[in-house]
Write a protein that holds these residues in place. Structure first.
Motif, PDB file in Angstrom:
ATOM      1  N   LEU A  38       0.735  -1.185   0.024  1.00 24.69           N
ATOM      2  CA  LEU A  38      -0.036  -0.070  -0.119  1.00 24.69           C
ATOM      3  C   LEU A  38       0.796   1.396  -0.071  1.00 24.69           C
ATOM      4  CD1 LEU A  38      -2.933   0.883   0.105  1.00 24.69           C
ATOM      5  CD2 LEU A  38      -2.593   1.181   2.663  1.00 24.69           C
ATOM      6  N   ASP A  39       0.549   1.830  -0.835  1.00 23.03           N
ATOM      7  CA  ASP A  39       1.080   3.555  -1.142  1.00 23.03           C
ATOM      8  C   ASP A  39       2.481   3.423  -1.637  1.00 23.03           C
ATOM      9  OD1 ASP A  39      -1.006   5.123  -0.293  1.00 23.03           O
ATOM     10  OD2 ASP A  39      -0.240   4.848   1.842  1.00 23.03           O
ATOM     11  N   GLU A  40       3.110   2.203  -2.060  1.00 19.22           N
ATOM     12  CA  GLU A  40       4.227   2.137  -2.533  1.00 19.22           C
ATOM     13  C   GLU A  40       4.145   2.313  -3.989  1.00 19.22           C
ATOM     14  OE1 GLU A  40       6.671  -1.005   0.277  1.00 19.22           O
ATOM     15  OE2 GLU A  40       5.888  -1.978  -1.745  1.00 19.22           O
ATOM     16  N   ARG A  41       5.176   2.954  -4.772  1.00 17.93           N
ATOM     17  CA  ARG A  41       5.287   3.209  -6.176  1.00 17.93           C
ATOM     18  C   ARG A  41       5.984   2.059  -6.918  1.00 17.93           C
ATOM     19  NH1 ARG A  41       3.268   7.973  -7.100  1.00 17.93           N
ATOM     20  NH2 ARG A  41       3.910   8.057  -9.396  1.00 17.93           N
ATOM     21  N   ILE A  42       5.449   1.641  -8.022  1.00 16.24           N
ATOM     22  CA  ILE A  42       5.874   0.575  -8.961  1.00 16.24           C
ATOM     23  C   ILE A  42       5.875   0.677 -10.330  1.00 16.24           C
ATOM     24  CG2 ILE A  42       4.976  -1.380  -6.761  1.00 16.24           C
ATOM     25  CD1 ILE A  42       2.795  -2.060  -9.093  1.00 16.24           C
ATOM     26  N   ARG A  43       6.527  -0.019 -10.827  1.00 15.73           N
ATOM     27  CA  ARG A  43       6.337   0.169 -12.275  1.00 15.73           C
ATOM     28  C   ARG A  43       5.322  -0.476 -13.000  1.00 15.73           C
ATOM     29  NH1 ARG A  43      11.427  -1.302 -15.616  1.00 15.73           N
ATOM     30  NH2 ARG A  43      11.463  -3.009 -14.121  1.00 15.73           N
ATOM     31  N   ILE A  44       4.636   0.079 -13.954  1.00 15.57           N
ATOM     32  CA  ILE A  44       3.219  -0.835 -14.576  1.00 15.57           C
ATOM     33  C   ILE A  44       3.535  -0.639 -16.134  1.00 15.57           C
ATOM     34  CG2 ILE A  44       1.681  -0.790 -12.758  1.00 15.57           C
ATOM     35  CD1 ILE A  44       0.423   1.421 -14.174  1.00 15.57           C
ATOM     36  N   GLU A  45       3.419  -1.588 -16.889  1.00 19.87           N
ATOM     37  CA  GLU A  45       3.238  -1.530 -18.318  1.00 19.87           C
ATOM     38  C   GLU A  45       2.080  -1.353 -19.005  1.00 19.87           C
ATOM     39  OE1 GLU A  45       6.063  -4.253 -21.320  1.00 19.87           O
ATOM     40  OE2 GLU A  45       4.505  -5.281 -20.583  1.00 19.87           O
ATOM     41  N   LEU A  46       1.773  -0.152 -19.631  1.00 22.84           N
ATOM     42  CA  LEU A  46       0.537  -0.002 -20.222  1.00 22.84           C
ATOM     43  C   LEU A  46       0.398  -0.469 -21.396  1.00 22.84           C
ATOM     44  CD1 LEU A  46       0.312   3.922 -19.344  1.00 22.84           C
ATOM     45  CD2 LEU A  46      -0.801   1.985 -18.161  1.00 22.84           C
ATOM     46  N   ALA A  47       1.513  -0.761 -22.318  1.00 22.63           N
ATOM     47  CA  ALA A  47       1.420  -1.393 -23.471  1.00 22.63           C
ATOM     48  C   ALA A  47       2.927  -1.952 -23.789  1.00 22.63           C
ATOM     49  CB  ALA A  47       1.189  -0.336 -24.678  1.00 22.63           C
ATOM     50  N   PRO A  48       3.345  -2.719 -24.685  1.00 23.17           N
ATOM     51  CA  PRO A  48       4.602  -3.322 -24.866  1.00 23.17           C
ATOM     52  C   PRO A  48       5.710  -2.113 -24.946  1.00 23.17           C
ATOM     53  CG  PRO A  48       3.055  -4.809 -25.796  1.00 23.17           C
ATOM     54  CD  PRO A  48       2.220  -3.589 -25.494  1.00 23.17           C
ATOM     55  N   GLY A  49       6.639  -2.006 -24.039  1.00 23.77           N
ATOM     56  CA  GLY A  49       7.437  -1.011 -23.931  1.00 23.77           C
ATOM     57  C   GLY A  49       7.005   0.400 -23.319  1.00 23.77           C
ATOM     58  N   ASP A  50       5.980   0.426 -23.155  1.00 22.24           N
ATOM     59  CA  ASP A  50       5.401   1.912 -22.577  1.00 22.24           C
ATOM     60  C   ASP A  50       5.261   1.724 -21.115  1.00 22.24           C
ATOM     61  OD1 ASP A  50       4.091   4.060 -22.280  1.00 22.24           O
ATOM     62  OD2 ASP A  50       2.376   3.624 -23.045  1.00 22.24           O
ATOM     63  N   TRP A  51       5.769   2.013 -20.217  1.00 22.76           N
ATOM     64  CA  TRP A  51       5.658   1.813 -18.691  1.00 22.76           C
ATOM     65  C   TRP A  51       5.810   3.077 -18.004  1.00 22.76           C
ATOM     66  CZ3 TRP A  51       9.480   3.323 -15.259  1.00 22.76           C
ATOM     67  CH2 TRP A  51      10.686   3.515 -15.671  1.00 22.76           C
ATOM     68  N   VAL A  52       5.060   3.184 -17.003  1.00 21.12           N
ATOM     69  CA  VAL A  52       5.081   4.430 -15.976  1.00 21.12           C
ATOM     70  C   VAL A  52       5.267   3.736 -14.766  1.00 21.12           C
ATOM     71  CG1 VAL A  52       3.596   5.694 -17.668  1.00 21.12           C
ATOM     72  CG2 VAL A  52       2.510   4.542 -15.925  1.00 21.12           C
ATOM     73  N   ARG A  53       5.284   4.915 -13.502  1.00 21.88           N
ATOM     74  CA  ARG A  53       5.343   4.631 -12.233  1.00 21.88           C
ATOM     75  C   ARG A  53       3.936   4.836 -11.520  1.00 21.88           C
ATOM     76  NH1 ARG A  53       9.463   2.541  -9.772  1.00 21.88           N
ATOM     77  NH2 ARG A  53      11.449   2.687 -10.516  1.00 21.88           N
ATOM     78  N   ALA A  54       3.524   4.042 -10.810  1.00 18.68           N
ATOM     79  CA  ALA A  54       2.066   4.277 -10.360  1.00 18.68           C
ATOM     80  C   ALA A  54       2.237   3.910  -8.805  1.00 18.68           C
ATOM     81  CB  ALA A  54       0.966   3.417 -10.983  1.00 18.68           C
ATOM     82  N   ARG A  55       1.252   4.391  -8.232  1.00 25.65           N
ATOM     83  CA  ARG A  55       1.066   4.137  -6.668  1.00 25.65           C
ATOM     84  C   ARG A  55       0.012   3.122  -6.418  1.00 25.65           C
ATOM     85  NH1 ARG A  55      -2.256   6.544  -2.693  1.00 25.65           N
ATOM     86  NH2 ARG A  55      -3.094   7.818  -4.147  1.00 25.65           N
ATOM     87  N   VAL A  56       0.399   2.258  -5.433  1.00 26.68           N
ATOM     88  CA  VAL A  56      -0.497   1.022  -5.136  1.00 26.68           C
ATOM     89  C   VAL A  56      -1.727   1.578  -4.064  1.00 26.68           C
ATOM     90  CG1 VAL A  56      -1.015  -1.076  -4.086  1.00 26.68           C
ATOM     91  CG2 VAL A  56       1.356  -0.662  -5.529  1.00 26.68           C
ATOM     92  N   ILE A  57      -2.872   1.552  -4.520  1.00 31.99           N
ATOM     93  CA  ILE A  57      -4.042   2.005  -3.654  1.00 31.99           C
ATOM     94  C   ILE A  57      -4.857   0.888  -3.414  1.00 31.99           C
ATOM     95  CG2 ILE A  57      -3.879   4.332  -5.086  1.00 31.99           C
ATOM     96  CD1 ILE A  57      -6.476   3.280  -6.461  1.00 31.99           C
TER      97      ILE A  57
END
Length: 209
Positions: free
Chosen positions: A183-202
């Motif tokens: 909870l509240d940690e930031r992780i990398r997620i892949e929206l599409a192949p080769g396209d990733w962003v950092r997001a917060r676990v909610i």
């Protein structure tokens, strides 16, 4: 003896003899002094005052302070005290293996000398909700930040819901987790192949920017 000492941030200091149980309750802030070599004749001392310049290290016992008490009848007494700041911190009465979730039933508050504590402890069991043991804990060990970690709500490879909200709109889409996180940690997620962003676990398998 309590009247001789005050703590600026915690009110009166509690004085206890060696071997006595902790004073106060877990809900109270506490500064305690461990008293050593109390003179037997001190009870005969009337209107005692602590000498303003008597506090100094005890050369016979490193870590102790020597205080001089002046009585109204002219008597002088030397008292050695161990000046230590104590506070209630959460500990585990039983050994806990790595990965064990921390629940209130597994915790108990203990009065802890803060000068000997490595890292910050936890004042309440509620503050450990959502955490698990990072490494094996011994029975009676005080729990610190370094010994716990957030329980993963997202694991590597999970399909997660990426939720974006703003004024007057809300949208969500699926993504793949490239890291595990609590909870509240930031992780990398892949929206599409080769396209990733950092997001917060909610929440469980749910993330947000």
């Amino acid at each position: 003896m309590n009247d001789f000492f005050t703590a600026e941030d915690s009110g009166p200091v509690r004085v206890r003899m060696p071997g006595e149980p902790p004073l106060g309750a877990p809900s109270e802030a506490s500064v305690q002094l461990e008293l050593r070599r109390l003179p037997a004749r001190l009870k005969e001392c009337s209107a005692p005052q602590m000498s303003l310049n008597a506090a100094r290290s005890d050369r016979h016992a490193p870590g102790l302070k020597r205080l001089q008490l002046l009585c109204a009848n002219g008597q002088r007494h030397i008292v050695s005290v161990r000046m230590e700041r104590f506070a209630w911190r959460q500990s585990t009465p039983q050994p806990l293996a790595s990965g064990t979730p921390l629940a209130p039933a597994r915790l108990t508050p203990v009065l802890t000398p803060l000068g000997k504590l490595r890292g910050n402890g936890f004042e309440s069991a509620a503050a450990l909700s959502g955490y698990e043991v990072r490494r094996r804990l011994r029975a009676g060990e005080v729990i610190t930040r370094n010994s716990v970690r957030a329980i993963p709500l997202v694991n590597f490879g999970d399909t997660v819901t990426y939720q974006v909200s703003g004024t007057g709109f809300s949208m969500q889409r699926s993504a793949r987790a490239l890291e595990a996180g609590g909870l509240d940690e930031r992780i990398r997620i892949e929206l599409a192949p080769g396209d990733w962003v950092r997001a917060r676990v909610i929440g469980p398998r749910r993330v947000a920017p």
